[in-house]
Design an enzyme around this catalytic site. Structure first.
Site, short mmCIF file in Angstrom:
data_model
loop_
_atom_site.label_atom_id
_atom_site.label_comp_id
_atom_site.label_asym_id
_atom_site.label_seq_id
_atom_site.Cartn_x
_atom_site.Cartn_y
_atom_site.Cartn_z
N GLY A 100 0.77 -1.23 0.00
CA GLY A 100 0.00 0.00 0.00
C GLY A 100 0.80 1.28 0.00
O GLY A 100 0.23 2.37 0.03
N GLU A 108 -5.88 -3.20 -5.25
CA GLU A 108 -4.97 -4.34 -5.30
C GLU A 108 -5.59 -5.55 -4.63
O GLU A 108 -5.54 -6.66 -5.16
CB GLU A 108 -3.64 -3.97 -4.62
CG GLU A 108 -2.76 -3.07 -5.45
CD GLU A 108 -1.52 -2.60 -4.71
OE1 GLU A 108 -0.57 -2.20 -5.38
OE2 GLU A 108 -1.52 -2.63 -3.46
#
Length: 230
Positions: A100, A108
Site C-alpha cells: 500500500g 490491489e
C-alpha cells in the site's frame, strides 16, 4: 553491485515469464510492479504474447495503455489466472505482506483476491521475520470523521499519521479515500490485527495481505530466490 532498480527489474523479468498466452493477469501498482508491466509489454512485442491485463490503479492502467496492453475491468474479467505485484514487506515463511505504499491497496486487494495465483516481486530488502519491522501498515479510511477513525485505529496499538502529498495536501486514493500510515512495530499476530482493523468503523481496507501470496520472487546480489508458503 546491482542497484535496487536493477534488482526489481530482474525479479519483474522472472515473474513475466510465468504469463502464458490467453491468461487474464492482474497488474499491480508501484515502482516494482511497473517493471513487470514493462516486461510483459516486451514479451508482447518480441514473442507475440497475448493476454488481458486487469489494472489495480489508474496509474497502472495509464502505463499499460501506453504500452499497448489490452485491459479489462474486474467486472469484465472477475476470474484472473494470476496477478503480479510488489510489496513493502514480505514475511518469510508465511508470505504475509504489507502493501500500500503506492496508495492502491483497496483495488490491489480486490483484484488479487480474484486471482488463482499472486506472485510478489521484490528486492531482498523487503524480506522480514515479522511484518511491521520496517514499514507502517497503510489503512484506507473514509474522509468523513477521519480523525475519529484515526483515534480508533491508534487504540489498536499504533501511531498513525495521515498520508500527505509532497504539497502537503491529504493524499487521495483512486476511490477518493484517505490513507493512515500506522506504525505498529513488529506484529506478533498479523491475522488478528487484520481482523481488528477490518472491524474498525471508518476503515475501508488495510494493507495487510494475509495468506494471499502464492509465491515471491526475490532478487538479490546473488541472483533470484523464489519463496513459497511454508
Amino acid at each position: 553491485m546491482a542497484s535496487a532498480d536493477e534488482l526489481k527489474q530482474a525479479a519483474a523479468q522472472a515473474a513475466a515469464q510465468k504469463v502464458q498466452s490467453g491468461m487474464v493477469v492482474g497488474l499491480g501498482t508501484g515502482s516494482t510492479a511497473a517493471f513487470a508491466v514493462g516486461a510483459l509489454a516486451q514479451r508482447m512485442q518480441k514473442e507475440g504474447l497475448q493476454f488481458i491485463g486487469v489494472p489495480t490503479s489508474e496509474r497502472t492502467a495509464e502505463q499499460a495503455r501506453s504500452l499497448g496492453i489490452p485491459l479489462a475491468t474486474l467486472e469484465e474479467q472477475p476470474r484472473l489466472d494470476l496477478a503480479i505485484d510488489g510489496a513493502d514487506e514480505i514475511e518469510v515463511g508465511s508470505l504475509n505482506l504489507i502493501k500500500g505504499a503506492g496508495g492502491a491497496l483497496l483495488r490491489e486487494k480486490l483484484v488479487e483476491a480474484s486471482a488463482a495465483e499472486l506472485i510478489i516481486i521484490a528486492d531482498a530488502s523487503k524480506k522480514v521475520a515479522h511484518l511491521g519491522t520496517r514499514f507502517p501498515v497503510p489503512v484506507e479510511v473514509v474522509r468523513f470523521g477521519w480523525k475519529t477513525t484515526l483515534a480508533r485505529v491508534e487504540a489498536l496499538g499504533c501511531q498513525a499519521v495521515l498520508r500527505r502529498t509532497a504539497e502537503g495536501d491529504p493524499y487521495l486514493t483512486d476511490e477518493q479515500h484517505y490513507i493512515l500510515d500506522c506504525q505498529f512495530g513488529p506484529i506478533a499476530n498479523p491475522a488478528k490485527l487484520a481482523e481488528q482493523l477490518k472491524g474498525t468503523v471508518g476503515v475501508v481496507e488495510h494493507g495487510l495481505f494475509i495468506g494471499m501470496a502464492t509465491e515471491a520472487i526475490i532478487a538479490g546480489p546473488e541472483g533470484i530466490e523464489t519463496l513459497r508458503q511454508s
